[in-house]
Design a protein around this motif. Sequence first.
Motif, PDB file in Angstrom:
ATOM      1  N   GLY A 133      28.711 -29.794 -93.876  1.00 46.89           N
ATOM      2  CA  GLY A 133      28.078 -30.610 -94.909  1.00 46.89           C
ATOM      3  C   GLY A 133      27.108 -31.657 -94.415  1.00 46.89           C
ATOM      4  O   GLY A 133      26.727 -32.557 -95.171  1.00 46.89           O
ATOM      5  N   LEU A 286      32.365 -39.627 -95.265  1.00 45.49           N
ATOM      6  CA  LEU A 286      32.016 -38.443 -96.049  1.00 45.49           C
ATOM      7  C   LEU A 286      30.737 -37.809 -95.516  1.00 45.49           C
ATOM      8  O   LEU A 286      29.867 -38.493 -94.977  1.00 45.49           O
ATOM      9  CB  LEU A 286      31.827 -38.802 -97.523  1.00 45.49           C
ATOM     10  N   SER A 289      26.779 -33.688 -98.037  1.00 46.10           N
ATOM     11  CA  SER A 289      27.017 -32.863 -99.229  1.00 46.10           C
ATOM     12  C   SER A 289      28.102 -33.460-100.115  1.00 46.10           C
ATOM     13  O   SER A 289      28.009 -33.394-101.346  1.00 46.10           O
ATOM     14  CB  SER A 289      27.391 -31.434 -98.820  1.00 46.10           C
ATOM     15  N   ASP A 290      29.142 -34.070 -99.531  1.00 47.20           N
ATOM     16  CA  ASP A 290      30.187 -34.706-100.332  1.00 47.20           C
ATOM     17  C   ASP A 290      29.632 -35.872-101.138  1.00 47.20           C
ATOM     18  O   ASP A 290      29.991 -36.071-102.308  1.00 47.20           O
ATOM     19  CB  ASP A 290      31.326 -35.203 -99.428  1.00 47.20           C
ATOM     20  N   ARG A 293      27.522 -34.532-104.033  1.00 49.20           N
ATOM     21  CA  ARG A 293      28.373 -33.975-105.086  1.00 49.20           C
ATOM     22  C   ARG A 293      29.034 -35.081-105.905  1.00 49.20           C
ATOM     23  O   ARG A 293      29.159 -34.976-107.133  1.00 49.20           O
ATOM     24  CB  ARG A 293      29.434 -33.058-104.475  1.00 49.20           C
ATOM     25  N   ARG A 322      36.495 -37.704-103.442  1.00 49.82           N
ATOM     26  CA  ARG A 322      36.033 -36.897-102.300  1.00 49.82           C
ATOM     27  C   ARG A 322      36.739 -37.326-101.020  1.00 49.82           C
ATOM     28  O   ARG A 322      37.108 -36.488-100.190  1.00 49.82           O
ATOM     29  CB  ARG A 322      34.517 -37.040-102.149  1.00 49.82           C
ATOM     30  N   SER A 323      36.922 -38.621-100.840  1.00 44.40           N
ATOM     31  CA  SER A 323      37.598 -39.120 -99.638  1.00 44.40           C
ATOM     32  C   SER A 323      39.049 -38.667 -99.612  1.00 44.40           C
ATOM     33  O   SER A 323      39.580 -38.279 -98.567  1.00 44.40           O
ATOM     34  CB  SER A 323      37.524 -40.649 -99.585  1.00 44.40           C
ATOM     35  N   GLN A 326      39.243 -35.063 -98.712  1.00 49.36           N
ATOM     36  CA  GLN A 326      38.999 -34.872 -97.290  1.00 49.36           C
ATOM     37  C   GLN A 326      40.238 -35.205 -96.473  1.00 49.36           C
ATOM     38  O   GLN A 326      40.566 -34.518 -95.511  1.00 49.36           O
ATOM     39  CB  GLN A 326      37.822 -35.743 -96.848  1.00 49.36           C
TER      40      GLN A 326
END
Length: 333
Positions: A133, A286, A289-290, A293, A322-323, A326
Motif C-alpha cells: 500500500g 498507516l 492506500s489505507d 480509503r 484502519r489502524s 492493521q
Amino acid sequence: MARADQVKALVRAFAGNESGHFYSVAMQVAAAEAQRGHVKLAAELKELIEAGRNQVATRGSSATRPMPIGQPKGELAELLTVHYPQVHLNHMVLSAEVEQKIERVLKEQRQHERLASHGLTPRRKLLLVGPPGTGKTLTASVLATELRLPLFIARFDSLITKFMGESASKLRLVFEALKSTRGVYLFDEFDTLGLQRGGQHDVAEMRRTLNMFLQLIEQDTSDSLIIAATNHGRSLDTALFRRFDDVVRYDTPTAHQTAELLRNALAVLASPSLDYEMLSGYAHGLSHSDIIRACNDAMKDAVLEQQNHVAEAQVIEHLKERSAAQRELLPGI
C-alpha cells in the motif's frame, strides 16, 4: 467564490486530465454559490458544467490516452493482462528520494533518442521494494500514463506451474512480448518468483524459473520498461538486484506526507477548519492506500448524511478503524 482548496483541486484535476473529478469539484463550487444566494451564478456554472460534460462524452478522450492495442492472444492471454491507466505523478505523495528516481526514469525515457545518439540507454528495469500500500503498483501505472504506454501485468498464477520447464517456457513468451510491443510490464508480488536460491522455500522448478528470469532480463534489449515490485525485499535472491537499473525503496508516509495525503484526498469535501496536522496523528503507521480509503469512507459518510463538508470526527473514526484492522493483521505493531 471558490475556496482555495477547491481551486487547487480543480487545477490538479485539470493537470491530471481527470474530467470526472474536475466536474465534481466544479459542481461543489456551484452548490456553494447557490447556498450563498448567488442563484444566477450557480445556474450559469451548472449550465457550463453540463455543456462541458456533453462535449467530452461526444468526442471521447482518445486524444489524451495511449493508442489502444489488441489484447494479448493465445497462451499469452493467460499470462498478461493489459490496462491503460490515467494516473499522473502529481497524484502521488512520495518522499523526495522516490520522486527524484521516478522523475529521472521519465526524463531518460522521454529523451531516449538523445541518449542513444551517444551510445547510452535510459533506465527501464526497476525493482520497487516496500510495505504493502505504499505506492509500488501505482508507480507502474504512473510510468505508463506519463509515457503514454500500455501497462501489462504478469499473472503469476498462470506463469508459475509445477511442471518441469513449463514456467520457464511461459516466461520466454512474456519476454518475447516485451520485444514486440513496447509497454510497461509489471511483475507484482515478485517474491513469488525471486526467492533466495537455497532458502527453505526453494524448489527445483522455481529455481529453474528464477535462473531463466535472470538470463532473460540480462539479455533483454527491448524498449519496454520492466517493473518488479515486492513487499519482501530481504527475501529476494541477491543476484536479482544487479540486473535492475535502479532499486526504489518505499516506506509508510511521514507525518508531513500524511497531512498532504489527507489534504489531497479530502479536497472535494474538505471544511476550511480541518486540522490536517492533528488528523495525521491518527494515521500514524498507516500506508498511503489505507489513508486514502479512510478519507473516501469519511466523504461517503458526509454525502449520505447530506453534509456540505467532511467533519474531523468522521475522518478520525475511519482512520482509527484502519489502524485497528492493521493491528489485528499485524499484532506486533
